[in-house]
Design an enzyme around this catalytic site. Structure first.
Site, PDB file in Angstrom:
ATOM      1  N   HIS A 160       0.858  -1.188   0.000  1.00 29.09           N
ATOM      2  CA  HIS A 160       0.000   0.000   0.000  1.00 29.09           C
ATOM      3  C   HIS A 160       0.893   1.236   0.000  1.00 29.09           C
ATOM      4  CE1 HIS A 160      -3.966  -1.852   0.378  1.00 29.09           C
ATOM      5  NE2 HIS A 160      -3.340  -2.800   1.059  1.00 29.09           N
ATOM      6  N   HIS A 204       1.179  -8.267  -1.430  1.00 29.26           N
ATOM      7  CA  HIS A 204       0.428  -8.437  -2.689  1.00 29.26           C
ATOM      8  C   HIS A 204       1.010  -7.602  -3.844  1.00 29.26           C
ATOM      9  CE1 HIS A 204      -1.751  -4.927  -1.148  1.00 29.26           C
ATOM     10  NE2 HIS A 204      -2.511  -5.652  -0.345  1.00 29.26           N
ATOM     11  N   ARG A 244      11.167   3.885 -16.756  1.00 31.54           N
ATOM     12  CA  ARG A 244      12.059   4.784 -16.035  1.00 31.54           C
ATOM     13  C   ARG A 244      11.650   4.997 -14.579  1.00 31.54           C
ATOM     14  NH1 ARG A 244      11.464   6.330 -21.058  1.00 31.54           N
ATOM     15  NH2 ARG A 244       9.680   7.688 -20.618  1.00 31.54           N
ATOM     16  N   ASP A 304      -6.029 -15.374  -7.266  1.00 30.97           N
ATOM     17  CA  ASP A 304      -7.449 -15.695  -7.412  1.00 30.97           C
ATOM     18  C   ASP A 304      -7.953 -15.494  -8.829  1.00 30.97           C
ATOM     19  OD1 ASP A 304      -7.305 -12.938  -7.466  1.00 30.97           O
ATOM     20  OD2 ASP A 304      -8.900 -12.599  -5.996  1.00 30.97           O
ATOM     21  N   GLY A 305      -7.063 -15.122  -9.752  1.00 32.20           N
ATOM     22  CA  GLY A 305      -7.482 -14.868 -11.118  1.00 32.20           C
ATOM     23  C   GLY A 305      -8.153 -13.524 -11.303  1.00 32.20           C
ATOM     24  N   ASP A 329      -5.082 -13.294   1.131  1.00 31.54           N
ATOM     25  CA  ASP A 329      -5.736 -12.025   1.486  1.00 31.54           C
ATOM     26  C   ASP A 329      -7.234 -12.252   1.666  1.00 31.54           C
ATOM     27  OD1 ASP A 329      -5.751  -9.339   2.172  1.00 31.54           O
ATOM     28  OD2 ASP A 329      -5.890  -8.617   0.110  1.00 31.54           O
ATOM     29  N   LEU A 337     -11.370  -3.544  -5.276  1.00 28.10           N
ATOM     30  CA  LEU A 337     -11.069  -4.873  -4.759  1.00 28.10           C
ATOM     31  C   LEU A 337     -10.773  -4.790  -3.270  1.00 28.10           C
ATOM     32  CD1 LEU A 337      -8.841  -6.366  -7.607  1.00 28.10           C
ATOM     33  CD2 LEU A 337     -11.090  -7.204  -6.871  1.00 28.10           C
ATOM     34  N   ALA A 338     -11.329  -5.743  -2.516  1.00 26.06           N
ATOM     35  CA  ALA A 338     -11.216  -5.702  -1.052  1.00 26.06           C
ATOM     36  C   ALA A 338     -10.969  -7.107  -0.526  1.00 26.06           C
ATOM     37  CB  ALA A 338     -12.495  -5.127  -0.441  1.00 26.06           C
TER      38      ALA A 338
END
Length: 365
Positions: free
Chosen positions: A180, A201, A212, A233-234, A258, A291-292
Site C-alpha cells: 500500500h 500483494h 524509467r 485468485d485470477g 488475502d 477490490l477488497a
C-alpha cells in the site's frame, strides 16, 4: 505412524515413498509402502488472511479461532497469520488479545498478527478506510507492539518517518513488508537495505512499474533477498503478470490469499472490519468496485498456479517453504526428518484429502 502416500514433497523436490511420523515429527521419508497413493506436502502457510468462513479476525474471539482453524484445515492450511487492516487504535486491543489466546489453541498454528497498516500511503490505501491511515509514528507503533504478538507489519516507507519504522521493526525481529505504498525504486531499495524482506500483494495498491520508474515492483523482482507475495485468485493479477513474477523471482514467490470472511462461503455481502464487502463471481469488492481482499483458499491458489503452467512441486513450494522462510520460520514449510509433522495429503487433482498439524489429524475427507 505412516501416512500411506506414494510420494512426498521434501526440500522442494518429490521423494518417492511413504512418510513415517513419530512423536509429532517427521521420522523418515522415502519409506517403502505397498499400495500407497497420494502426495504428502508440507502444510500450507498463509501470511495474509483477514478472515475465513464467516469469521472476521478484527472481531474474532478464541472460540471463533477454533472454528476457523477447522475450516482452514480443510484447505490444507497448517499455519497462518491473522491479518488486521487499518483500524481505529481501540480496535487493535481485543483483536490482538484474541490472537495471543489463539496461539495456545489446537489446530492450524497461529503464527502471530500481520498488521497491514495503519502506516500506509494515503495515495495507495486500496480498500482500507483512509480515515484510519496513520502517518509513521514510533510511539503509536510501540503501543501496537505492546498489545499482542505482532510478527509481521506492512508499511509505506516513503512516508516521512517510514524508513525509521522499518529499522525499528527489523531490529525487533518483526517481518517488515512494503505495501500500500507509492515508493519509487530508490526508496524501496532503501527499505530493503534497512531490513524489509517482503512485498505485500505484488502489483496491487502500489506504484505501477514503468521503464524509467520501476517502483517497488522493479526493485523487489531484481533483489535476491526479497520475497514477493501474490493473490492468485485470477482477479487481482493477470496471468502474464503472475508468470513474470514467478520467472523473475524463483524461490522468492509466495502465495497469499488475502482472504476475508467470505472465503469458504457463497457469494453475498460480508465485512472486513467496518468495511462492507460484496462478493460476486468470486471477487470481493467494496460497494464502489474497489477490490477488497478475496474469497480465495490456499488449495485453490495452488491449483490456480499449476493451471498457469507452473509445475506442481514449485506451486506447492510457493505455498509452504517460501512463505515459511520469509517469516524466518525454518521449523515450518518442509517435511525433512526432524521437522514438525505439519502435512497436507493431496490427490492427483491437488485436492486436500487429509491435514495434520504436529502429527495430529485435523481434517480427513
Amino acid at each position: 505412524m505412516r501416512l500411506g502416500v506414494a510420494a512426498a514433497v521434501v526440500g522442494g523436490a518429490v521423494v518417492p515413498g511413504d512418510i513415517e511420523i513419530a512423536e509429532g515429527r517427521i521420522a523418515a521419508v522415502g519409506v517403502t509402502s505397498a499400495g500407497a497413493s497420494g502426495l504428502a506436502a508440507p502444510g500450507f502457510v498463509d501470511l495474509q488472511i483477514n478472515g475465513f468462513d464467516g469469521v472476521d479476525f478484527l472481531a474474532a474471539d478464541a472460540a471463533a479461532y477454533a472454528e476457523v482453524g477447522a475450516s482452514l484445515a480443510r484447505t490444507g492450511v497448517t499455519a497462518y497469520q491473522p491479518t488486521l487492516i487499518s483500524s481505529p487504535e481501540a480496535a487493535y486491543r481485543p483483536a490482538l488479545a484474541a490472537i495471543a489466546a489463539a496461539r495456545a489453541g489446537t489446530g492450524p498454528r497461529v503464527l502471530g498478527a500481520h498488521l497491514e497498516g495503519p502506516f500506509l500511503s494515503p495515495k495507495r490505501f486500496g480498500a482500507h478506510d483512509p480515515a484510519y491511515i496513520a502517518a509513521p509514528d514510533v510511539a503509536f507503533l510501540e503501543r501496537l507492539l505492546a498489545l499482542g504478538p505482532v510478527t509481521h507489519v506492512t508499511v509505506a516507507p516513503e512516508e516521512p518517518g517510514g524508513l525509521d519504522l522499518v529499522s525499528l521493526l527489523a531490529g525487533r525481529g518483526v517481518t517488515v513488508a512494503i505495501g500500500h505504498s507509492d515508493a519509487d525504486a530508490a526508496t524501496a531499495n532503501a527499505a530493503f537495505d534497512r531490513g524489509a524482506r517482503v512485498v505485500t500483494h505484488l502489483y496491487n495498491a502500489q506504484r505501477p512499474f514503468s521503464a524509467r520508474d520501476p517502483g517497488i515492483i522493479g526493485a523487489s523482482l531484481t533483489r535476491e533477498d526479497v520475497t514477493v507475495s501474490l493473490i492468485l485468485d485470477g482477479v487481482h493479477v493477470a496471468r502474464e503478470a503472475v508468470l513474470l513474477a514467478w520467472r523473475a523471482a524463483p524461490g522468492r514467490f509466495a502465495i497469499v490469499t488475502d482472504a476475508i470472511e467470505a472465503a469458504g462461503r457463497p457469494d453475498g455481502r460480508y465485512v472486513i472490519g467496518d468495511r462492507r464487502i460484496v462478493v460476486a463471481d468470486g471477487a470481493a469488492r467494496l460497494e464502489d468496485g474497489t477490490l477488497a481482499g478475496s474469497a480465495l483458499t490456499m488449495d485453490r491458489a495452488v491449483r490456480n498456479l499449476v493451471g498457469l503452467g507452473v509445475p506442481a512441486v514449485q506451486a506447492i513450494d510457493a505455498a509452504t517453504r517460501v512463505p515459511a522462510r520469509a517469516v524466518r520460520r525454518d521449523d515450518l514449510g518442509d517435511l525433512a526428518p526432524g521437522m514438525p509433522a505439519d502435512v497436507v495429503v493431496l490427490d492427483d487433482a491437488l485436492t486436500v484429502r487429509r491435514t495434520l498439524v504436529g502429527g495430529v489429524e485435523v481434517f480427513a475427507a
